[in-house]
Design a protein around this motif. Structure first.
Motif, PDB file in Angstrom:
ATOM      1  N   GLN A 120      -0.506 -10.468  19.887  1.00 41.21           N
ATOM      2  CA  GLN A 120      -0.164  -9.087  19.558  1.00 41.21           C
ATOM      3  C   GLN A 120      -0.956  -8.577  18.351  1.00 41.21           C
ATOM      4  O   GLN A 120      -0.399  -8.011  17.404  1.00 41.21           O
ATOM      5  N   ASN A 260       3.489 -10.111  13.820  1.00 45.61           N
ATOM      6  CA  ASN A 260       2.608  -8.981  14.100  1.00 45.61           C
ATOM      7  C   ASN A 260       3.396  -7.792  14.641  1.00 45.61           C
ATOM      8  O   ASN A 260       2.999  -6.634  14.463  1.00 45.61           O
ATOM      9  N   GLY A 261       4.513  -8.082  15.303  1.00 44.64           N
ATOM     10  CA  GLY A 261       5.362  -7.009  15.790  1.00 44.64           C
ATOM     11  C   GLY A 261       6.067  -6.253  14.673  1.00 44.64           C
ATOM     12  O   GLY A 261       6.629  -5.179  14.904  1.00 44.64           O
TER      13      GLY A 261
END
Length: 453
Positions: A120, A260-261
């Motif tokens: 991601q 990363n989210g």
């Protein structure tokens, strides 16, 4: 060095110091990239190098783990004073790892985009992360080759020479980082080119040393045979170590994908803290590697009691460094993070993550040295088992849970790492107390039949 004789403390300390400095310099590859990019590029470039560096660290960890099997195999034949079998084991190391480097390179090139998607990578950093990984893929054969040659030397008791190769490579990496990143403003791509050049140099120096010292000539004169028994023994020792190392790095990648989210700032902060944690654990990693090599020679010489004394000594020495790293993180976490980042938001988020994560520096002192002892005794499967349990039953799901919700912070996510290592420690202690299998020397592969003179 003959690791089966002399005072355990002084022998382990002398043998492990080159390991420590080699690991320190090897970690400087990624740290130099991140440092230069963090000070001369934007947050997107920092994120690209942080993500790409973790992927390459996973590949490097696999290479180091597999070649550690070579150190154990060579060390046990060295301890048993079996020169012919030692030469045959070197042949297996060269053939197996030569083929492995080609496979890893092809896989790295083919899987760049799927890996970026799986992790991601933020859209702002996608292009730079992809280019960084593609360039770094060219450095995989030198990484595997250098570690293979170093594993042979370390199994023979020489940990100093690989360190000298790494000194030259690290100096080259720092100098070319200044050129490509600071002067030419090459960003993540320039950092990748710098890393590959340094890796090529380390392999060239290692091979040149072996030729100059006459090792290649004597090796060829010994007429070593490629023996499947040695290859199987090599993989039997190396694959569990590599798989264990791979699980740890895969957990880093999964956690990076989870974080990363949470946004670009969180992603960059975790990347910086991971570099700091790598540095903090270098002494423990070095002592554990030295314990593995010493245990291998002592098991080969049928001295299991001395092998266990090596493990206990390694744990004690590791704790001295672990306590210092933990204390530093509690006192000045923001200052440490600011070494690799200039964005105030990244520094603040990284400081909270580092304070909780740093408890892991204490627990790994026990787990890593126990793993080295088990591996040196030919029992590398158990470290793989407890690592899998800790990774997929504790660390990954706990990281995911702690990252959810409106009040989720990196400080909370950082608790997952020490919680998982604590589980590994309990399992290691249980195995050490319950099983006596590690006390018995595992029979080395019997001598291969060869045709000709």
């Amino acid at each position: 060095m003959d690791l089966t004789k002399g005072d355990v403390f002084s022998t382990l300390l002398r043998f492990s110091m080159p390991f420590l400095f080699t690991n320190l310099l090897q970690a400087c590859y990624g740290a130099s990239d991140l440092f230069m990019v963090g000070h001369f590029s934007d947050a997107a470039a920092v994120c690209a190098v942080a993500v790409g560096g973790q992927v390459m660290q996973t590949i490097t960890g696999l290479a180091i783990g597999l070649t550690a099997g070579g150190t154990v195999l060579v060390g046990r034949w060295r301890g048993a004073r079996q020169a012919r079998e030692l030469a045959d084991s070197v042949a297996a190391i060269l053939w197996v790892f030569g083929a492995l480097s080609l496979v890893l390179t092809a896989d790295a090139v083919l899987l760049v985009e799927p890996v970026c998607r799986a992790m991601q990578v933020p859209a702002e950093a996608w292009r730079q992360a992809k280019e960084y990984l593609l360039i770094c893929a060219a450095g995989i054969p030198p990484i595997v080759g250098y570690n293979a040659l170093s594993s042979i030397l370390r199994g023979l008791g020489d940990s100093r020479t690989p360190f000298l190769f790494m000194v030259a490579a690290c100096v080259t990496n720092v100098a070319t980082d200044v050129l490509f990143v600071a002067v030419l403003k090459g960003g993540a791509q320039g950092a990748a080119v710098s890393t590959v050049l340094a890796q090529l140099l380390s392999l060239a120096l290692a091979f040149g040393f072996l030729v100059r010292r006459g090792y290649v000539r004597r090796y060829r004169a010994a007429q070593p045979a490629f023996c499947w028994r040695h290859a199987r023994a090599l993989l039997g020792m190396g694959l569990p170590i590599a798989a264990q190392e791979g699980l740890v790095n895969i957990s880093f990648l999964i956690i990076t994908a989870i974080v990363n989210g949470m946004g670009l700032v969180a992603s960059a902060a975790v990347g910086v803290v991971e570099k700091l944690i790598v540095f903090s654990m270098l002494p423990t990693t070095a002592f554990a590697a030295a314990v593995s090599a010493m245990a291998a020679q002592n098991f080969g010489a049928r001295q299991p009691g001395r092998a266990r004394a090596c493990m206990n000594t390694g744990i004690g020495l590791s704790l001295l460094f672990g306590l210092a790293c933990f204390a530093s993180a509690q006192v000045n976490a923001a200052g440490l993070v600011s070494l690799f980042a200039k964005d105030p938001a990244v520094i603040a988020a990284g400081a909270g993550y580092l304070r909780t994560y740093s408890a892991d520096c204490l627990l790994v002192c026990f787990v890593f040295c126990m793993n080295g002892f088990f591996s040196g005794g030919g029992r590398a499967a158990f470290p793989l088992v407890h690592s899998a349990v800790a990774t997929f039953a504790v660390r990954v799901p706990l990281s995911w849970c702690l990252s959810r919700g409106a009040g989720a912070t990196l400080r909370r996510v950082g608790l997952a790492a020490p919680a998982a290592t604590l589980v590994s420690l309990l399992l290691c202690q249980w195995y050490l107390m319950r099983s006596g299998a590690w006390q018995a020397e595992k029979t080395p592969p019997r001598r291969c039949e060869r045709a000709g003179p």
